[in-house]
Design an enzyme around this catalytic site. Sequence first.
Site, PDB file in Angstrom:
ATOM      1  N   TYR A 328       0.619  -1.282   0.135  1.00 56.10           N
ATOM      2  CA  TYR A 328      -0.086   0.042  -0.122  1.00 56.10           C
ATOM      3  C   TYR A 328       0.574   1.046  -0.051  1.00 56.10           C
ATOM      4  O   TYR A 328       0.359   2.067  -0.639  1.00 56.10           O
ATOM      5  CB  TYR A 328      -0.654   0.571   1.446  1.00 56.10           C
ATOM      6  CG  TYR A 328      -2.095  -1.209   1.493  1.00 56.10           C
ATOM      7  CD1 TYR A 328      -3.217  -0.311   0.776  1.00 56.10           C
ATOM      8  CD2 TYR A 328      -1.886  -2.492   1.402  1.00 56.10           C
ATOM      9  CE1 TYR A 328      -4.606  -1.409   1.215  1.00 56.10           C
ATOM     10  CE2 TYR A 328      -2.827  -3.077   1.563  1.00 56.10           C
ATOM     11  CZ  TYR A 328      -3.892  -3.134   0.826  1.00 56.10           C
ATOM     12  OH  TYR A 328      -5.108  -3.750   1.456  1.00 56.10           O
ATOM     13  N   GLU A 398      -2.573  -7.769  -2.062  1.00 50.49           N
ATOM     14  CA  GLU A 398      -3.350  -6.855  -2.344  1.00 50.49           C
ATOM     15  C   GLU A 398      -2.948  -5.513  -2.736  1.00 50.49           C
ATOM     16  O   GLU A 398      -1.484  -5.527  -2.083  1.00 50.49           O
ATOM     17  CB  GLU A 398      -4.085  -6.220  -0.520  1.00 50.49           C
ATOM     18  CG  GLU A 398      -4.261  -7.185  -0.302  1.00 50.49           C
ATOM     19  CD  GLU A 398      -4.654  -7.064   1.453  1.00 50.49           C
ATOM     20  OE1 GLU A 398      -4.616  -5.778   2.241  1.00 50.49           O
ATOM     21  OE2 GLU A 398      -5.299  -7.805   2.316  1.00 50.49           O
TER      22      GLU A 398
HETATM   23  C1  PNW Z   1      -4.558  -4.179   5.498  1.00 51.32           C
HETATM   24  N1  PNW Z   1      -0.054  -0.514   7.042  1.00 51.32           N
HETATM   25  O1  PNW Z   1      -4.918  -4.010   6.562  1.00 51.32           O
HETATM   26  C2  PNW Z   1      -5.460  -5.357   5.543  1.00 51.32           C
HETATM   27  O2  PNW Z   1      -4.851  -7.044   5.132  1.00 51.32           O
HETATM   28  C3  PNW Z   1      -7.235  -5.622   5.133  1.00 51.32           C
HETATM   29  O3  PNW Z   1      -7.948  -6.172   6.201  1.00 51.32           O
HETATM   30  C4  PNW Z   1      -7.229  -3.956   4.645  1.00 51.32           C
HETATM   31  O4  PNW Z   1      -8.583  -3.550   5.059  1.00 51.32           O
HETATM   32  C5  PNW Z   1      -6.425  -3.691   4.036  1.00 51.32           C
HETATM   33  O5  PNW Z   1      -4.755  -3.493   4.069  1.00 51.32           O
HETATM   34  C6  PNW Z   1      -6.402  -1.826   4.290  1.00 51.32           C
HETATM   35  O6  PNW Z   1      -6.505  -0.872   5.565  1.00 51.32           O
HETATM   36  C7  PNW Z   1      -3.432  -3.080   6.479  1.00 51.32           C
HETATM   37  O7  PNW Z   1      -0.341   0.303   7.828  1.00 51.32           O
HETATM   38  C8  PNW Z   1      -3.029  -2.111   7.922  1.00 51.32           C
HETATM   39  O8  PNW Z   1       0.440  -0.035   6.098  1.00 51.32           O
HETATM   40  C9  PNW Z   1      -2.287  -1.711   7.927  1.00 51.32           C
HETATM   41  C10 PNW Z   1      -1.099  -0.553   6.635  1.00 51.32           C
HETATM   42  C11 PNW Z   1      -1.075  -1.731   5.914  1.00 51.32           C
HETATM   43  C12 PNW Z   1      -2.305  -2.079   5.619  1.00 51.32           C
END
Ligand code: PNW
Length: 503
Positions: A328, A398
């Site tokens: 992400y 993802e």
């Molecule tokens: C992921 N960060 O969580 C999860 O796999 C999903 O369930 C969630 O809905 C999605 O990403 C969006 O948040 C994350 O802090 C939580 O980098 C935190 C982070 C990245 C992904």
Amino acid sequence: MWGLKAVATSLLVCSVLGAQNFPPDFKFGSASSAYQVEGAWNYGDKTPSIWDVFIKNDPSVIIDHSNADIACNSFHDWERDVEIATELGLDYYRFSISWPRILPTGKQDRISEYGMKYYNNLIDALLEKGIKPVVTMYHWDLPQALQDWGGWLNPLISDWFENYARVLYSLFGDRVKTWLTLNEPIIFCELSFNTGKHAPGLASAGEGNYICNKNAMLAHAKAWRVYDKEFRGKQGGKVSLANQYIWLEPRTNSPIDVEATKNARQLMIGMYSHPIFSKDGGWPPVIERIVAEKSKEEGRFLSRLPGFTQEEIEVIKGTYDFLGFNFYTARAVNKAEDGVDVGEWPLSGSKDLDIQLTMNDEWNKTDAEWLVEYPVGLRRLLNWLKNEYGDIDILITENGYATNKTIIDDQARVNYMKKHLEQVLLAINEDKVKVRGYTAWSMMDNFEWCDGYSLRFGLYEVDFKDPKLKPKPRTSSHYYTNVIKHRSLDFDDTTSNIITDEL
Ligand code: PNW
């Protein structure tokens, strides 16, 4: 406007980017997770998960005081989900299985008929539409029954997980050929045991997260080994995990920040990957050494990071059929000045390493506080992984964009997706990284953990006030459908036309 200069720039961008087409066997999917979409939290013999209990104990842990009792109602409306996946033209749909829905005690003594029926229906309906199920075994909803026995802090969790995995392979492995054992162990270990913001909310920074880390690596490995030994021969599928990788770059070019970044990558990526994907296995040596030194300075006889025995190292090493990760965002790294509080997130290990992780002002912000855009980071990460762990098949499990508004014409999400897919293409074509697939998070808006329904990641919009919960396609869904249909980023499309920064 498309002036001459813009057209010229776009041609230049195209030629610089090289081929815009994905390899013919490249796969496109979208994802969800059980707790975030299913609802039906106490239907039939399902027992509460740690998230049910966490929220019911204190609704204020969720920003909008919402919960996932109903969420997207996917448990009852799985046919709608299959319809959407079909409309999108997905090659695969990644969803997770709720452990307490399939094993109400968390153990093998009782397999739920309701649970079996639901997942069988979903899997069969997807396959009927030619969509492959990609199944996550654990996406954070641990049975509370197992939490009562210590959950991820009890070393026996790896045996409980192995048994759970065995149940899943025997029930669904005839049709499911791609398995992900754990979703983002770094997030469930850090947010549950470092900050305490996620269920079960047991903050014990610098200790609980490391214990969880070790147990998670063993749980993953045992689940992979069961498959390898008992199921691979007859089922012929593949098993890995979905790690969360945040790409890290030095804040300055100073040798100190460059060195700090190398260590930070071992913390952020290595702690959940080195034991599995490296040639030597075990913890990244630099982290093991630093935490041991810090622990000694604190007057401890034992390191806060529990070691692996040689046997454990061997059990974990090589337990993958491909490498899966969620991507992400990115952070800049600098060595913390003496006395500076490095903060609690993203990693309690930041304190051990005396590093600070911050956002770079040049990176576009999104409505999610933690999510800044740095698509180039994805290509750099892919190259780093190839250098570090070898030429392994990669599945991006993802990638997605958050808004805090309901918005059908989500150009910003289209841009985010396009820019990341461009970097994937560059990594494949220019750098020869073996990226085999891309997964858009998420197919539809859902329960976004502590952000409740206030943050939206969906290609489809859901109005959670409407009892019918009928998702509406956003512009990004049309865009993604086109990418999948053309297997290319180069297509003429007016519904999802993109104005990129370059133009
Ligand atoms: C992921 N960060 O969580 C999860 O796999 C999903 O369930 C969630 O809905 C999605 O990403 C969006 O948040 C994350 O802090 C939580 O980098 C935190 C982070 C990245 C992904």
